[in-house]
Design an enzyme around this catalytic site. Structure first.
Site, PDB file in Angstrom:
ATOM      1  N   PRO A  91       0.671  -1.251   0.106  1.00  0.00           N
ATOM      2  CG  PRO A  91      -0.591  -1.390   2.035  1.00  0.00           C
ATOM      3  CD  PRO A  91       0.533  -2.092   1.209  1.00  0.00           C
ATOM      4  CD  GLU A 118       0.580  -5.676  10.237  1.00  0.00           C
ATOM      5  OE1 GLU A 118       0.602  -4.541   9.926  1.00  0.00           O
ATOM      6  OE2 GLU A 118      -0.342  -6.227  10.556  1.00  0.00           O
ATOM      7  NE  ARG A 160      -6.484  -6.067 -21.572  1.00  0.00           N
ATOM      8  CZ  ARG A 160      -6.775  -5.033 -22.129  1.00  0.00           C
ATOM      9  NH1 ARG A 160      -6.009  -3.914 -21.846  1.00  0.00           N
ATOM     10  NH2 ARG A 160      -7.725  -4.830 -23.218  1.00  0.00           N
ATOM     11  CG  ASP A 175      -8.096  -1.008 -23.626  1.00  0.00           C
ATOM     12  OD1 ASP A 175      -9.477  -1.650 -23.952  1.00  0.00           O
ATOM     13  OD2 ASP A 175      -7.117  -1.766 -23.508  1.00  0.00           O
TER      14      ASP A 175
HETATM   15  C1  LIG Z   1      -2.170  -6.593   5.479  1.00  0.00           C
HETATM   16  S1  LIG Z   1      -1.072  -5.934   4.268  1.00  0.00           S
HETATM   17  C2  LIG Z   1       0.023  -5.117   5.092  1.00  0.00           C
HETATM   18  C3  LIG Z   1      -0.334  -3.773   5.434  1.00  0.00           C
HETATM   19  C4  LIG Z   1       0.829  -3.033   6.157  1.00  0.00           C
HETATM   20  N1  LIG Z   1       0.734  -3.178   7.521  1.00  0.00           N
HETATM   21  C5  LIG Z   1       0.615  -1.494   5.592  1.00  0.00           C
HETATM   22  O1  LIG Z   1      -0.146  -0.742   6.167  1.00  0.00           O
HETATM   23  O2  LIG Z   1       1.345  -1.170   4.689  1.00  0.00           O
HETATM   24  C6  LIG Z   1      -0.151  -7.400   3.456  1.00  0.00           C
HETATM   25  C7  LIG Z   1       0.269  -7.446   2.391  1.00  0.00           C
HETATM   26  O3  LIG Z   1      -0.764  -7.110   1.505  1.00  0.00           O
HETATM   27  C8  LIG Z   1      -0.199  -6.273   0.269  1.00  0.00           C
HETATM   28  N2  LIG Z   1      -0.978  -5.250  -0.131  1.00  0.00           N
HETATM   29  C9  LIG Z   1      -2.028  -4.762   0.857  1.00  0.00           C
HETATM   30  N3  LIG Z   1      -2.569  -3.689   0.245  1.00  0.00           N
HETATM   31  C10 LIG Z   1      -2.062  -3.462  -0.900  1.00  0.00           C
HETATM   32  C11 LIG Z   1      -2.550  -2.668  -1.934  1.00  0.00           C
HETATM   33  N4  LIG Z   1      -3.093  -1.373  -1.967  1.00  0.00           N
HETATM   34  N5  LIG Z   1      -1.557  -2.916  -3.305  1.00  0.00           N
HETATM   35  C12 LIG Z   1      -0.575  -3.840  -2.982  1.00  0.00           C
HETATM   36  N6  LIG Z   1      -0.533  -4.544  -2.169  1.00  0.00           N
HETATM   37  C13 LIG Z   1      -1.100  -4.640  -1.137  1.00  0.00           C
HETATM   38  C14 LIG Z   1       1.284  -6.410   0.381  1.00  0.00           C
HETATM   39  O4  LIG Z   1       1.930  -7.151  -0.001  1.00  0.00           O
HETATM   40  C15 LIG Z   1       1.308  -6.276   1.962  1.00  0.00           C
HETATM   41  O5  LIG Z   1       2.539  -6.681   2.349  1.00  0.00           O
END
Ligand SMILES: C[S@@+](CC[C@H](N)C(=O)[O-])C[C@H]1O[C@@H](n2cnc3c(N)ncnc32)[C@H](O)[C@@H]1O
Length: 264
Positions: A91, A118, A160, A175
């Site tokens: 994120p 996490e 794609r 697109d």
């Molecule tokens: C529960 S999340 C960890 C969130 C972390 N504590 C934070 O707030 O950044 C677990 C995993 O989900 C993935 N993930 C969660 N949200 C995402 C997003 N919006 N985009 C990409 N990957 C995401 C990532 O690989 C992350 O390490």
């Protein structure tokens, strides 16, 4: 293009064998290898996570299994003479969009590191810089339980755009957010047979066979839909990208030109 995905849930990547991406693999255009991180765990319980230093909730993915998994992929890439891009869904990464998909579609070897809990011990990405171009990417401002779905989203949107993957290359140009267009509009409505369904008819212009009129109608509808649903896309587009018919439509929708932009 070669794609490697490292995850503790290899089954999550099963959809990568289906549809367009499955066909692209059968055709030899793309190869997708999924790796189970637990195969690189170093204890007999196959542990890949531990409590966070500094306290706090949840668990953090341990550095060593990740280091070993990425070393194995890096060794293969070195033999092939390619420096891979390590895409880390998170994120806190740069936000994925069609322009990023076009950029990734040019990369020969993509490696996805799917975090859980996490996230991954931050030293893993620092160490990976020796062998990979590290690219942390978010698919949007919300938190998933793991990186697998994000990796699938990025893989699907990216592959794609790889030459030869889509049967009809023109559909990429049509697109929403099509690459190469200065103005990014979302696509308008689409229809197929029958021309009348329940009490709903396909607009006459779409059935007219007049290609110029159809193109104009599609453009108008794309503009109308973008103005309503994604106004910021229009606000960020230089006004000269809109032709006189676009401008009449925007004015009719209550927009006005101000300092080289169309605003509401
Ligand atoms: C529960 S999340 C960890 C969130 C972390 N504590 C934070 O707030 O950044 C677990 C995993 O989900 C993935 N993930 C969660 N949200 C995402 C997003 N919006 N985009 C990409 N990957 C995401 C990532 O690989 C992350 O390490």
């Amino acid at each position: 293009m070669r794609i490697d995905v490292v995850t503790i849930f290899p089954e999550y990547l099963a959809p990568a064998r289906l549809s367009l991406l499955g066909k692209a693999q059968s055709a030899g255009l793309i190869s997708v290898q999924v790796h189970d991180l637990r195969e690189h765990a170093t204890d007999r319980h196959n542990t890949v996570d531990d409590t966070p230093y500094g306290g706090g909730p949840g668990m953090v993915m341990m550095a060593e299994p990740w280091g070993l998994a990425l070393d194995a992929i890096a060794d293969q890439a070195k033999t092939a003479g390619v420096r891979p891009r390590l895409v880390v869904p998170t994120p806190s990464g740069r936000v994925f969009n069609q322009a990023v998909a076009s950029e990734l579609a040019q990369v020969e070897h993509l490696v996805f590191a799917c975090g859980r809990y996490e996230g991954i011990d931050s030293r893993v990405l620092l160490a990976a810089e020796a062998d990979f171009d590290v690219d942390e990417i978010s698919i949007g401002d919300y938190v998933l339980a793991g990186g697998e779905v994000a990796a699938l989203v990025i893989i699907e949107a990216t592959t794609r755009l790889v030459a030869g993957v889509l049967g009809n290359e023109e559909s990429v140009a049509d697109d929403s957010f099509a690459p190469g267009r200065m103005e990014k509009l979302v696509e308008g409505p689409v229809f197929t047979k029958p021309s009348q369904w329940r009490d709903l008819e396909v607009p006459d212009v779409v059935l007219s066979g007049d290609h110029a009129a159809i193109a104009r109608w599609r453009r108008d509808e794309a503009l109308r839909r973008t103005a309503t649903r994604r106004p910021e896309l229009i606000e960020h587009t230089p006004a000269e990208q809109f032709d006189s018919t676009d401008q009449e439509l925007l004015a009719a929708l209550g927009w006005r030109e101000d300092q080289g932009r169309w605003i509401r």
